[in-house]
Design an enzyme around this catalytic site. Structure first.
Site, mmCIF file in Angstrom:
data_model
loop_
_atom_site.group_PDB
_atom_site.id
_atom_site.type_symbol
_atom_site.label_atom_id
_atom_site.label_comp_id
_atom_site.label_asym_id
_atom_site.label_seq_id
_atom_site.Cartn_x
_atom_site.Cartn_y
_atom_site.Cartn_z
ATOM 1 N N ASP A 94 -23.492 -8.772 -16.204
ATOM 2 C CA ASP A 94 -23.745 -10.161 -15.807
ATOM 3 C C ASP A 94 -24.045 -10.113 -14.315
ATOM 4 O OD1 ASP A 94 -22.961 -10.745 -18.362
ATOM 5 O OD2 ASP A 94 -21.498 -12.279 -17.795
ATOM 6 N N HIS A 148 -21.789 -2.434 -18.770
ATOM 7 C CA HIS A 148 -22.032 -1.877 -20.093
ATOM 8 C C HIS A 148 -23.191 -0.878 -20.048
ATOM 9 C CE1 HIS A 148 -19.588 -4.895 -22.562
ATOM 10 N NE2 HIS A 148 -19.436 -5.269 -21.295
ATOM 11 N N SER A 156 -20.163 -6.298 -6.193
ATOM 12 C CA SER A 156 -20.530 -4.915 -6.446
ATOM 13 C C SER A 156 -21.916 -4.875 -7.069
ATOM 14 C CB SER A 156 -19.496 -4.246 -7.354
ATOM 15 O OG SER A 156 -19.029 -5.171 -8.330
#
Length: 660
Positions: A460, A516, A604
């Site tokens: 995301d 992911h 990040s």
């Protein structure tokens, strides 16, 4: 004027005349049949269009086969749970409009409308946001709803009215009120008829729907067409098909349709003065239809905003904008120097504003955007940021930090959906436990899960995709020494990746912070590279004074795939990031969409590097990146297709795309 019309054909016949034909014509399909036919084109080639804005708003021409119609959206009233002075904002694509402020009431009434162009491949999810205005300079979002115009406007009604639930910004399962709206679609045929009526109204002084020669001459002058008297008379005779000396609306429509393509009659818009004829007849008609409404005051909503947050600001912000202390814009300079960072929401195809404290913006700009800041960085700020991040990481893992969770949710209440969170809020005993929260199964569906030739988004995040390093450094990364070799380090760097494509996933504090796997394959190695902890905010990334991606602490992993060759997955730490944790081990086979790891507290970034010409990124991601505009994406959304799989081309990805 007391004369009978020269012709008695119906509006349908007038529409045929406008279309430029004579003689016998088959009956026109209904408005809704025409609209649905245009929507079918959308499914055929939507992927080509990406996430662009409406043509009429952005200044580009709209193709005839992409023009679905003009939608009139009216925000009528709302029913809220408390009294206040409210405003409502309508956002579609890269434009936002707002109503006037209501009275102090729990049932505000606005009756404000706006006409917007609907394209078969353009934005179609409109967001309506309601703000309370009891603050001095900053209003508060209290509820929102989203409307799919394609679904709403294909309902077989002349005008569709609906009462929609207003949702709590922090929980879509909580209803905070309702709002009444109405929608009406004006399709291309009706646009032409409406255009003719508005043109006629300019000089129809006695409002009888007919023109004399003198009125027709005034009309030509209003259009900016400096024709000789003889030419005006010739055109009048051409329009006066039955020779009765009177021109009615249908005759004028036929003239405009036939003549505009040959020798434009309309040189300038009578309302705004803009020069017409830059594109084609349909674009001129769209422009003047919208412009005439603005000029007559029929449209009450105020435009000129990019986001609903911008539209909601009070007079203090407007004053700061006027004084150039604040600015809104899209592009590279917006990320590096503006007070507001705008990103493009891929799901809704609209601009949204990233929430960031103004004081932090100023401090980051002073540190990363100046030579003085560079000097500070070189003389000890690096160590200070590292020590600060380590201390903050420990603090956020302490039981006392749990009290910061409600304040964090309030700050980002319209950007964190608690309904997706797997565990109840009270189960988080520290702030970091909440920060690395897991989501419910199915919250992030993986596009084309069984097709390894299609890569998906890893986090995301706000995404930038570039086919080469040169493109990345030209459009976004302004560090002095950025290179793939510098990013991956000498232990991982290879010639195959050196000239490859790269995609940047920038995570903000409010995001789901688990990343992911974007492609299926075997994990060959992990290499940890120590470094600094600069911020990964665009203010630093766009700075020429520091090298965020090649100097920050990072972990590089290599995924060996059958479809894309080798893919480098780089997890990069940033200011306030306590740690980078991986959940998979060297030698494991991973499937795209698998949970790979997480970042502890802070912002990040993940960067994926593909071998040269191994992937073709989705067109909308490239189009936004070419504008130096980040795209807001979610885990599992389509990223691109392997160029090794010739059976599946990017346009075909659309039929596999899950609902964004």
């Amino acid at each position: 004027m007391g004369h009978s019309p020269s012709r008695h054909n119906s509006c349908g016949d007038a529409a045929v005349a406008v279309a430029g034909g004579e003689g016998e014509h088959p009956p026109l399909p209904s408005r809704f049949e025409r609209f649905r036919r245009r929507l079918r084109l959308r499914h055929r080639d939507r992927d080509r269009g990406g996430g662009r804005d409406s043509a009429s708003e952005s200044g580009r021409a709209i193709a005839v086969d992409e023009f679905a119609g003009i939608a009139r959206i009216r925000i009528v009233k709302a029913d809220m749970q408390f009294k206040d002075k409210f405003i409502a904002c309508l956002s579609l694509g890269e434009r936002t409009y707002r109503t006037e402020k209501s009275d102090n009431t729990s049932t505000p009434v606005w009756n404000s409308e706006k006409k917007v162009v609907v394209e078969t491949n353009g934005p179609h999810i409109a967001r309506i946001s309601v703000f309370e205005t009891n603050r001095f300079s900053k209003n508060t979002l209290v509820g929102y709803c989203e409307v799919d115009l394609f679904e709403l406007l294909t309902k077989d009604l002349d005008e569709h009215s609906e009462i929609l639930s207003l949702l709590d910004p922090s929980s879509s399962a909580t209803i905070v009120g309702n709002i009444s709206i109405s929608c009406y679609i004006e399709d291309p045929v009706e646009t032409e008829q409406s255009f003719a009526r508005r043109v006629l109204a300019i000089v129809d002084y006695n409002e009888d729907g007919k023109l004399s020669l003198s009125e027709f001459s005034d009309l030509m002058k209003a259009f900016g067409n400096k024709l000789a008297v003889e030419k005006i008379e010739e055109l009048f005779r051409q329009a006066d098909t039955n020779g009765d000396g009177i021109v009615d609306m249908d005759e004028l429509a036929a003239l405009l349709a036939d003549q505009q393509e040959k020798e434009p009659l309309i040189s300038n818009c009578p309302v705004c003065g803009e020069i017409l004829g830059k594109h084609d007849k349909i674009n001129d008609m769209i422009h003047m239809t919208l412009c005439f409404d603005e000029g007559t005051g029929n449209q009450i909503m105020t435009g000129g905003f990019l986001t609903d947050k911008q539209a909601s600001y009070g007079w203090m912000f407007k004053l700061s904008e006027w004084a150039h202390f604040s600015s809104y814009d899209v592009g590279l300079h917006s990320g590096s120097t503006a007070s507001h960072i705008l990103v493009f929401d891929r799901r809704t195809k609209r601009l949204v504003e990233e929430v960031i404290d103004g004081k932090i913006v100023l401090s980051m700009r002073a540190l990363y955007q100046s030579k003085v800041g560079l000097t500070l960085i070189d003389t000890g700020v690096k160590d200070l940021l590292k020590n600060l991040s380590e201390k903050q990481g420990k603090k956020m893992s302490s039981p006392e930090s749990a009290k910061d969770i409600p304040k964090f949710l309030e700050l980002f209440k319209d950007q964190i959906n608690l309904d997706e969170v797997k565990d109840p809020l009270e189960s988080f005993k520290t702030f970091n436990e909440f920060f690395i929260r897991q989501l419910k199964p199915g919250a992030r569906p993986i596009a084309c899960y069984e097709q390894d030739s299609i890569a998906t988004c890893a986090a995301d995040s706000r995404l930038m995709a570039f086919s080469s390093v040169d493109e990345g450094t030209r459009l976004w990364i302004k560090g002095r020494k950025f290179s793939i070799e510098g990013l991956l380090g000498k232990d991982v760097h290879s010639n195959a990746l050196c000239n490859g494509s790269l995609v940047i996933f920038r995570l903000a504090p409010q995001d789901y912070h688990r990343f992911h796997v974007p492609v299926s394959g075997t994990l060959e190695k992990f290499v940890e590279i120590p470094g600094c902890l600069y911020t990964v905010n665009p203010i630093a990334v766009n700075s020429k004074y520091c090298n965020v991606f090649t100097e920050n602490k990072r972990v590089v992993s290599i995924i060996s795939t059958s479809e894309f060759g080798k893919v480098a997955f780089v997890a990069i730490g940033a200011t306030m990031v306590g740690s980078i944790e991986f959940l998979k081990k060297e030698g494991e086979y991973v499937h795209k969409g698998d949970e790979f790891g997480y970042f502890a507290f802070g912002g990040s970034t993940v960067i994926c590097v593909f071998e040269k010409d191994a992937i073709q990124f989705n067109a909308d991601l490239i189009a936004n990146s070419d504008r130096s505009l980040e795209t807001l994406v979610s885990v599992g959304m389509p990223l691109g297709v392997s160029t090794r799989n010739r059976e599946l081309q990017p346009p075909e990805l659309e039929k596999y795309r899950h609902k964004l």
